[in-house]
Design a protein around this motif. Structure first.
Motif, short mmCIF file in Angstrom:
data_model
loop_
_atom_site.label_atom_id
_atom_site.label_comp_id
_atom_site.label_asym_id
_atom_site.label_seq_id
_atom_site.Cartn_x
_atom_site.Cartn_y
_atom_site.Cartn_z
N ILE A 40 0.83 -1.20 0.00
CA ILE A 40 0.00 0.00 0.00
C ILE A 40 0.87 1.25 0.00
N GLU A 41 1.93 1.25 0.79
CA GLU A 41 2.84 2.40 0.85
C GLU A 41 3.49 2.65 -0.52
N LYS A 42 3.88 1.59 -1.21
CA LYS A 42 4.50 1.74 -2.53
C LYS A 42 3.52 2.35 -3.54
N VAL A 43 2.27 1.89 -3.50
CA VAL A 43 1.26 2.42 -4.42
C VAL A 43 1.00 3.89 -4.13
N LEU A 44 0.94 4.26 -2.84
CA LEU A 44 0.70 5.66 -2.47
C LEU A 44 1.85 6.55 -2.91
N VAL A 45 3.07 6.05 -2.84
CA VAL A 45 4.22 6.83 -3.31
C VAL A 45 4.09 7.12 -4.80
N LYS A 46 3.67 6.12 -5.58
CA LYS A 46 3.48 6.32 -7.02
C LYS A 46 2.39 7.35 -7.30
N LEU A 47 1.30 7.29 -6.55
CA LEU A 47 0.21 8.23 -6.76
C LEU A 47 0.60 9.64 -6.34
N ASP A 48 1.41 9.76 -5.29
CA ASP A 48 1.86 11.09 -4.85
C ASP A 48 2.72 11.76 -5.92
N LYS A 49 3.49 10.97 -6.66
CA LYS A 49 4.34 11.53 -7.71
C LYS A 49 3.52 12.10 -8.87
N ARG A 50 2.27 11.71 -8.99
CA ARG A 50 1.41 12.18 -10.07
C ARG A 50 0.75 13.52 -9.75
N VAL A 51 0.87 13.99 -8.52
CA VAL A 51 0.27 15.26 -8.12
C VAL A 51 1.13 16.40 -8.64
N ASP A 52 0.58 17.20 -9.57
CA ASP A 52 1.41 18.27 -10.15
C ASP A 52 0.65 19.60 -10.34
N THR A 53 -0.65 19.56 -10.64
CA THR A 53 -1.37 20.81 -10.87
C THR A 53 -1.71 21.51 -9.55
N GLU A 54 -2.05 22.77 -9.64
CA GLU A 54 -2.36 23.55 -8.44
C GLU A 54 -3.59 23.02 -7.72
N GLU A 55 -4.62 22.62 -8.50
CA GLU A 55 -5.83 22.09 -7.88
C GLU A 55 -5.57 20.76 -7.18
N GLU A 56 -4.75 19.93 -7.80
CA GLU A 56 -4.41 18.65 -7.17
C GLU A 56 -3.60 18.86 -5.90
N LEU A 57 -2.71 19.84 -5.91
CA LEU A 57 -1.93 20.15 -4.71
C LEU A 57 -2.85 20.63 -3.58
N LYS A 58 -3.91 21.39 -3.92
CA LYS A 58 -4.87 21.82 -2.90
C LYS A 58 -5.59 20.63 -2.30
N ILE A 59 -6.02 19.70 -3.17
CA ILE A 59 -6.71 18.50 -2.67
C ILE A 59 -5.77 17.67 -1.80
N HIS A 60 -4.52 17.57 -2.22
CA HIS A 60 -3.53 16.79 -1.46
C HIS A 60 -3.27 17.44 -0.10
N LYS A 61 -3.16 18.75 -0.07
CA LYS A 61 -2.94 19.46 1.20
C LYS A 61 -4.16 19.31 2.12
N SER A 62 -5.36 19.41 1.54
CA SER A 62 -6.57 19.22 2.32
C SER A 62 -6.66 17.80 2.86
N MET A 63 -6.22 16.83 2.05
CA MET A 63 -6.22 15.44 2.49
C MET A 63 -5.28 15.24 3.68
N THR A 64 -4.11 15.89 3.63
CA THR A 64 -3.16 15.79 4.73
C THR A 64 -3.75 16.33 6.03
N LYS A 65 -4.44 17.48 5.93
CA LYS A 65 -5.08 18.05 7.12
C LYS A 65 -6.19 17.14 7.62
N GLU A 66 -6.93 16.53 6.71
CA GLU A 66 -8.01 15.63 7.10
C GLU A 66 -7.48 14.41 7.83
N LEU A 67 -6.39 13.83 7.33
CA LEU A 67 -5.78 12.68 7.99
C LEU A 67 -5.30 13.06 9.39
#
Length: 326
Positions: A40-67
């Motif tokens: 699971i950790e390996k898959v998440l690392v691959k998906l994190d590398k795909r985050v590049d646009t500004e909107e995706e970075l906002k979703i990723h940051k919001s996800m971090t706060k939610e966790l």
């Protein structure tokens, strides 16, 4: 269990015994699946590398706060329950233990043995709450990661074809999104292999323990401290099932949106290869994954409501039994 004169003591030991047994069984189930956690950790690392646009970075940051918020909520509830449980003996008129139990030493007449008994119960309840924390926090965090990564994938697909990229580049971008979708389904499969069986056990145990805790609050709570303890225990029991049911429903909802994501892209102006691939993608995502606990009970908010109803039924059963015995 059932070796004390007072019904509230027997009921407390019943709750603790059921939770302890279920916690040990769940913990052993998770230990057997630790290798899949690494996947699971390996898959998440691959998906994190795909985050590049500004909107995706906002979703990723919001996800971090939610966790972080979910983790802090669990820490607060479980710490409060541990502190109240382990300090209850301080407010008693006579020498007592936090939990009524048999102890092989005469702790009532010896301060040394009393301190040993207290230490034993402190270590035991701390270990059990720590196990519960790990068992209960892992499933909702993983499903939160899956749901938010699926949202980022939906956004990623919807942007294809609206910039100045050529058709060949857009085809490659769609292929990359399809690989992301495969990673998400792999992530979901690994997660269900890990906690599907433990969640089935958890749903059954929580219904019983919630009903018993309600009886302690309504029927046998003699002091404010006892009622406070069982209220915090009830909150902890709810936390064991509500977040996972909420995120289970959220995952199904987000994966349902994935089916339509490709048609929000500019597919009309793309090549025939892109359009054929888009249709194939739409067919592959047409079936929304069903999250099941032990292939029996759906992991959704409807199950949470059913658990609450089952807890109330168990509460009325205990209450009626108590009236008949009196």
């Amino acid at each position: 269990m059932f070796s004390f004169e007072l019904p509230q003591e027997n009921l407390m030991n019943f709750i603790v015994a059921i939770i302890s047994l279920a916690t040990m069984v769940k913990f052993m189930m998770y230990i057997r699946q630790l290798n899949k956690v690494k996947e699971i950790e390996k898959v998440l690392v691959k998906l994190d590398k795909r985050v590049d646009t500004e909107e995706e970075l906002k979703i990723h940051k919001s996800m971090t706060k939610e966790l972080s918020l979910v983790s802090k909520m669990f820490i607060l509830a479980y710490t409060a329950n541990a502190v109240i449980a382990e300090s209850s003996f301080l407010f008693q008129d006579k020498r007592t233990l936090p939990f009524p139990t048999w102890f092989p030493l005469d702790w009532k007449n010896s301060m040394l043995y009393y301190l040993l008994a207290l230490l034993y119960q402190f270590l035991s309840i701390t270990a059990q709450i720590s196990q519960n924390f790990v068992d209960d926090l892992f499933p909702p965090l993983v499903l939160c990661l899956i749901a938010r990564n699926c949202e980022m994938l939906i956004h990623r697909i919807s942007l294809i074809g609206y910039d100045q990229s050529d058709q060949r580049t857009n085809e490659q971008r769609l292929y990359s999104c399809i690989r992301d979708q495969q990673q998400l389904y792999r992530l979901l499969d690994l997660s269900m292999e890990i906690f599907s069986a433990p969640m089935l056990l958890q749903f059954i145990v929580i219904a019983i323990d919630l009903g018993a805790a309600m009886c302690e609050i309504v029927l046998y709570g003699d002091s404010q401290l006892d009622r406070l303890y069982y209220r915090t225990l009830t909150i902890g029991l709810f936390l064991q099932i509500f977040p996972i049911c909420y995120y289970g429903t959220l995952v199904e909802h987000v994966f349902g949106r994935l089916h339509y994501a490709v048609f929000t892209s500019n597919w009309v102006d793309q090549s025939i290869v892109y359009r054929r691939t888009a249709i194939t993608f739409a067919f592959r995502t047409q079936k929304v994954p069903q999250l099941m606990a032990g292939n029996v009970i759906p992991i959704s908010l409807t199950t949470f409501l059913a658990n609450c109803k089952a807890a109330y039924s168990f509460f009325t059963l205990i209450a009626d039994t108590g009236k008949e015995s009196n």
